[in-house]
Scaffold this active site. Structure first.
Site, PDB file in Angstrom:
ATOM      1  N   GLU A 281      92.238  31.020  86.165  1.00 27.65           N
ATOM      2  CA  GLU A 281      91.758  29.498  85.967  1.00 27.65           C
ATOM      3  C   GLU A 281      92.397  28.563  87.168  1.00 27.65           C
ATOM      4  OE1 GLU A 281      91.361  25.713  82.954  1.00 27.65           O
ATOM      5  OE2 GLU A 281      91.855  27.700  82.391  1.00 27.65           O
TER       6      GLU A 281
ATOM      7  N   ASP B 253      90.462  27.001  90.380  1.00 26.75           N
ATOM      8  CA  ASP B 253      90.251  25.376  90.704  1.00 26.75           C
ATOM      9  C   ASP B 253      90.791  24.980  91.904  1.00 26.75           C
ATOM     10  OD1 ASP B 253      90.256  22.654  89.555  1.00 26.75           O
ATOM     11  OD2 ASP B 253      92.384  22.858  89.816  1.00 26.75           O
TER      12      ASP B 253
ATOM     13  N   ASP C  69      86.154  26.458  82.160  1.00 24.33           N
ATOM     14  CA  ASP C  69      87.258  27.237  82.440  1.00 24.33           C
ATOM     15  C   ASP C  69      86.851  28.487  82.967  1.00 24.33           C
ATOM     16  OD1 ASP C  69      88.892  25.260  81.592  1.00 24.33           O
ATOM     17  OD2 ASP C  69      89.692  26.241  79.753  1.00 24.33           O
TER      18      ASP C  69
ATOM     19  N   GLU D 214      85.993  28.739  86.595  1.00 18.56           N
ATOM     20  CA  GLU D 214      87.092  28.880  87.588  1.00 18.56           C
ATOM     21  C   GLU D 214      87.811  30.115  87.234  1.00 18.56           C
ATOM     22  OE1 GLU D 214      88.580  24.013  87.460  1.00 18.56           O
ATOM     23  OE2 GLU D 214      89.027  25.361  85.837  1.00 18.56           O
TER      24      GLU D 214
END
Length: 140
Positions: A39, A43, A111, A114
């Protein structure tokens, strides 16, 4: 159907995608690694791709590009992408999280977009992820 089949991903690193959909609750119950590190990486990859897209495809000043990018990568947007692509179907949740609605909980579902992006990046490379985002996210 697996996420690999859904998106026609040819991989030699299936475990990356398993990790990308493993919530902490499931990881704790089964002694596995959760999606949190992927994650984090995903990102950064999303921010880079969206930043490049806005830089190359608009004439906006820095402040406006920052504002637009934040709309593309905020929790609400990431949740929407995950739900549209059905990524929540692939979530591995612990018993408690499953029974309390974790499969549709905004923070979790956001989440995994990502973490999925992070897995794609490690497995397929930046060009593949960029094509995926341009094809599947930018039009939204």
């Amino acid at each position: 159907m697996t996420v690999l089949e859904k998106f026609n991903i040819d991989t030699k690193h299936k475990s990356l995608y398993e990790e990308a959909f493993t919530h902490t609750s499931y990881a704790n119950e089964h002694n596995l690694v959760s999606y949190e590190r992927l994650e984090y990486l995903g990102d950064a990859v999303l921010e880079l791709i969206m930043s490049e897209y806005l830089y190359k495809n608009t004439e906006y000043e820095e402040g406006m590009m920052t504002k637009l990018r934040s709309h593309y990568v905020c929790e609400n947007a990431l949740y929407e992408y995950s739900m549209r692509f059905g990524l929540n179907e692939f979530l591995l949740l612990g018993h408690g999280e499953e029974t309390t609605g974790g499969r549709t909980r905004k923070a979790i579902v956001a989440d995994i977009f990502e973490s999925f992006t992070g897995a794609l990046f490690l497995d397929q490379g930046i060009s593949y992820v960029k094509d995926f985002i341009y094809k599947n996210v930018i039009p939204l």
